[in-house]
Scaffold this motif. Structure first.
Motif, PDB file in Angstrom:
ATOM      1  N   SER A 121       1.253  -1.578   0.123  1.00  0.00           N
ATOM      2  CA  SER A 121       0.113   0.015  -0.564  1.00  0.00           C
ATOM      3  C   SER A 121       0.833   1.461   0.033  1.00  0.00           C
ATOM      4  CB  SER A 121      -1.012  -0.302   0.747  1.00  0.00           C
ATOM      5  OG  SER A 121      -2.050  -1.220   0.725  1.00  0.00           O
ATOM      6  N   SER A 122       1.915   1.369   0.710  1.00  0.00           N
ATOM      7  CA  SER A 122       2.830   2.704   0.573  1.00  0.00           C
ATOM      8  C   SER A 122       3.778   2.741  -0.102  1.00  0.00           C
ATOM      9  CB  SER A 122       3.504   2.100   2.441  1.00  0.00           C
ATOM     10  OG  SER A 122       4.479   1.082   2.194  1.00  0.00           O
ATOM     11  N   HIS A 123       4.195   1.715  -1.394  1.00  0.00           N
ATOM     12  CA  HIS A 123       4.216   2.251  -2.101  1.00  0.00           C
ATOM     13  C   HIS A 123       4.036   1.982  -3.404  1.00  0.00           C
ATOM     14  CE1 HIS A 123       8.419  -0.093  -0.880  1.00  0.00           C
ATOM     15  NE2 HIS A 123       7.729  -0.189   0.416  1.00  0.00           N
ATOM     16  N   SER A 124       2.110   1.914  -3.961  1.00  0.00           N
ATOM     17  CA  SER A 124       1.169   2.357  -4.558  1.00  0.00           C
ATOM     18  C   SER A 124       1.520   0.811  -5.655  1.00  0.00           C
ATOM     19  CB  SER A 124       0.966   3.366  -4.778  1.00  0.00           C
ATOM     20  OG  SER A 124       1.145   4.038  -4.064  1.00  0.00           O
ATOM     21  N   LYS A 125       2.532   0.401  -5.453  1.00  0.00           N
ATOM     22  CA  LYS A 125       2.804  -0.971  -6.925  1.00  0.00           C
ATOM     23  C   LYS A 125       2.576  -2.260  -6.096  1.00  0.00           C
ATOM     24  CE  LYS A 125       5.708   2.613  -9.029  1.00  0.00           C
ATOM     25  NZ  LYS A 125       7.446   2.689 -10.088  1.00  0.00           N
ATOM     26  N   LYS A 126       3.268  -3.554  -6.920  1.00  0.00           N
ATOM     27  CA  LYS A 126       3.215  -5.016  -6.273  1.00  0.00           C
ATOM     28  C   LYS A 126       4.801  -5.076  -5.888  1.00  0.00           C
ATOM     29  CE  LYS A 126       1.438  -8.164  -9.158  1.00  0.00           C
ATOM     30  NZ  LYS A 126       0.954  -8.855  -9.723  1.00  0.00           N
ATOM     31  N   ARG A 127       5.442  -6.199  -4.848  1.00  0.00           N
ATOM     32  CA  ARG A 127       6.242  -6.188  -4.895  1.00  0.00           C
ATOM     33  C   ARG A 127       6.653  -7.174  -4.444  1.00  0.00           C
ATOM     34  NH1 ARG A 127       8.758  -0.888  -6.219  1.00  0.00           N
ATOM     35  NH2 ARG A 127       8.093   0.931  -5.133  1.00  0.00           N
ATOM     36  N   PHE A 128       7.903  -7.702  -4.310  1.00  0.00           N
ATOM     37  CA  PHE A 128       8.268  -9.260  -4.054  1.00  0.00           C
ATOM     38  C   PHE A 128       8.786  -8.925  -2.145  1.00  0.00           C
ATOM     39  CE2 PHE A 128      10.006 -13.371  -5.849  1.00  0.00           C
ATOM     40  CZ  PHE A 128       9.970 -13.582  -4.656  1.00  0.00           C
ATOM     41  N   LYS A 135      10.722 -12.844 -15.909  1.00  0.00           N
ATOM     42  CA  LYS A 135       9.896 -11.569 -16.212  1.00  0.00           C
ATOM     43  C   LYS A 135       8.543 -11.634 -16.642  1.00  0.00           C
ATOM     44  CE  LYS A 135      14.005 -10.971 -18.804  1.00  0.00           C
ATOM     45  NZ  LYS A 135      14.908 -10.961 -20.999  1.00  0.00           N
ATOM     46  N   TYR A 136       7.489 -12.332 -16.849  1.00  0.00           N
ATOM     47  CA  TYR A 136       6.240 -12.345 -16.848  1.00  0.00           C
ATOM     48  C   TYR A 136       6.005 -11.499 -15.335  1.00  0.00           C
ATOM     49  CZ  TYR A 136       5.270 -16.156 -13.894  1.00  0.00           C
ATOM     50  OH  TYR A 136       5.460 -17.214 -13.166  1.00  0.00           O
ATOM     51  N   CYS A 137       6.602 -11.993 -13.851  1.00  0.00           N
ATOM     52  CA  CYS A 137       5.447 -11.883 -12.945  1.00  0.00           C
ATOM     53  C   CYS A 137       6.159  -9.880 -12.503  1.00  0.00           C
ATOM     54  CB  CYS A 137       7.346 -12.141 -11.825  1.00  0.00           C
ATOM     55  SG  CYS A 137       6.529 -14.055 -11.155  1.00  0.00           S
ATOM     56  N   SER A 138       6.715  -9.597 -13.549  1.00  0.00           N
ATOM     57  CA  SER A 138       7.182  -8.210 -13.245  1.00  0.00           C
ATOM     58  C   SER A 138       6.003  -6.841 -13.893  1.00  0.00           C
ATOM     59  CB  SER A 138       8.348  -7.420 -14.114  1.00  0.00           C
ATOM     60  OG  SER A 138       8.103  -7.434 -15.320  1.00  0.00           O
ATOM     61  N   ALA A 139       4.837  -8.133 -14.591  1.00  0.00           N
ATOM     62  CA  ALA A 139       3.933  -6.841 -15.084  1.00  0.00           C
ATOM     63  C   ALA A 139       2.495  -6.876 -14.360  1.00  0.00           C
ATOM     64  CB  ALA A 139       3.351  -7.817 -16.443  1.00  0.00           C
ATOM     65  N   GLY A 140       1.847  -6.030 -14.003  1.00  0.00           N
ATOM     66  CA  GLY A 140       1.170  -5.247 -13.243  1.00  0.00           C
ATOM     67  C   GLY A 140       1.911  -4.804 -11.543  1.00  0.00           C
TER      68      GLY A 140
END
Length: 226
Positions: free
Chosen positions: A55-62, A221-226
């Motif tokens: 939430s704090s990054h507003s992005k998908k992370r690992f 590499k597909y995991c970096s989408a979204g």
């Protein structure tokens, strides 16, 4: 980039917001595996991971939950590159020690705590206490006492330290010259120094260690989408 999340930081999973601790405790529990610390010692850890929106990054992370053998609580790692494998991120995380050592060395040799080198979080407070005690002891230096009794400004700790070091060196040279054969005595002291002050290999250099695959994995590499 690899950093850490606090356990109460929020992630989004299936449209629901929950803390990262709650997610890994209830939905994605860890499994045991063996990792290498800085390409050397093998240790047992409990690990689980997922690609989640922080939430704090507003992005998908690992996001990775990591617990070393014997620990009760997880620490939570977060990586910005989604194409790395879980194990590679953990291996890279163990290298943070090199950065900590750099700062420790820098503080030490820049003059912070030379007389009171202490490691880790607790050591920072112990180092300060010991450093202050050392400063206090120098108030009892004969030349410092004379200044204070004469109501003159006190000498700095650094100048008193350097003066004391030179006094000891001068005393050593004087005592050495009093021996019948100073040359032989100096050689004897040289051999003693070799025995007492042995050179040790540094643990900070990673030469010859297998640090794993510290880079992206093409098939992810597909995991970096979204």
């Amino acid at each position: 980039m690899i950093s850490q999340l606090r356990k109460n930081q929020n992630i989004e999973y299936r449209g629901r917001i929950r803390s990262v601790e709650s997610y890994f405790n209830s939905i994605n529990k860890g499994i045991d595996q063996i990792i290498r610390v800085r390409g050397g010692k093998e240790i047992k850890v409990t690990v689980s991971s997922a690609r989640l929106k922080v939430s704090s990054h507003s992005k998908k992370r690992f996001v990775i939950a990591l617990k070393y053998d014997g620990e009760n609580d997880y620490r939570y790692l977060v990586a910005t590159d989604l194409t790395w494998r879980t194990q590679d991120i953990i291996q890279a995380y163990t290298l943070r020690w090199l950065i900590e050592v750099f700062f420790e060395d820098w503080k030490l040799y820049e003059g912070w705590g030379r007389e009171a080198k202490q490691l880790d979080e607790e050591g920072s407070s112990r180092g300060l206490i010991l450093s202050l005690l050392f400063d206090h002891c120098l108030l009892l230096h004969p030349e410092q006492i004379a200044r204070i009794e004469s109501k003159l400004p006190a000498y700095t700790v650094g100048s008193l330290q350097r003066k004391s070091q030179m006094d000891v060196l001068l005393k050593f040279i004087t005592s050495l010259l009093e021996f019948p054969d100073p040359g032989d005595k100096l050689k004897e002291l040289g051999e003693l120094i070799k025995d007492v002050f042995q050179l040790m290999p540094s643990g900070k250099h990673m030469i010859g260690r297998d640090l794993g695959r510290l880079g992206p994995t093409a098939s992810l590499k597909y995991c970096s989408a979204g």
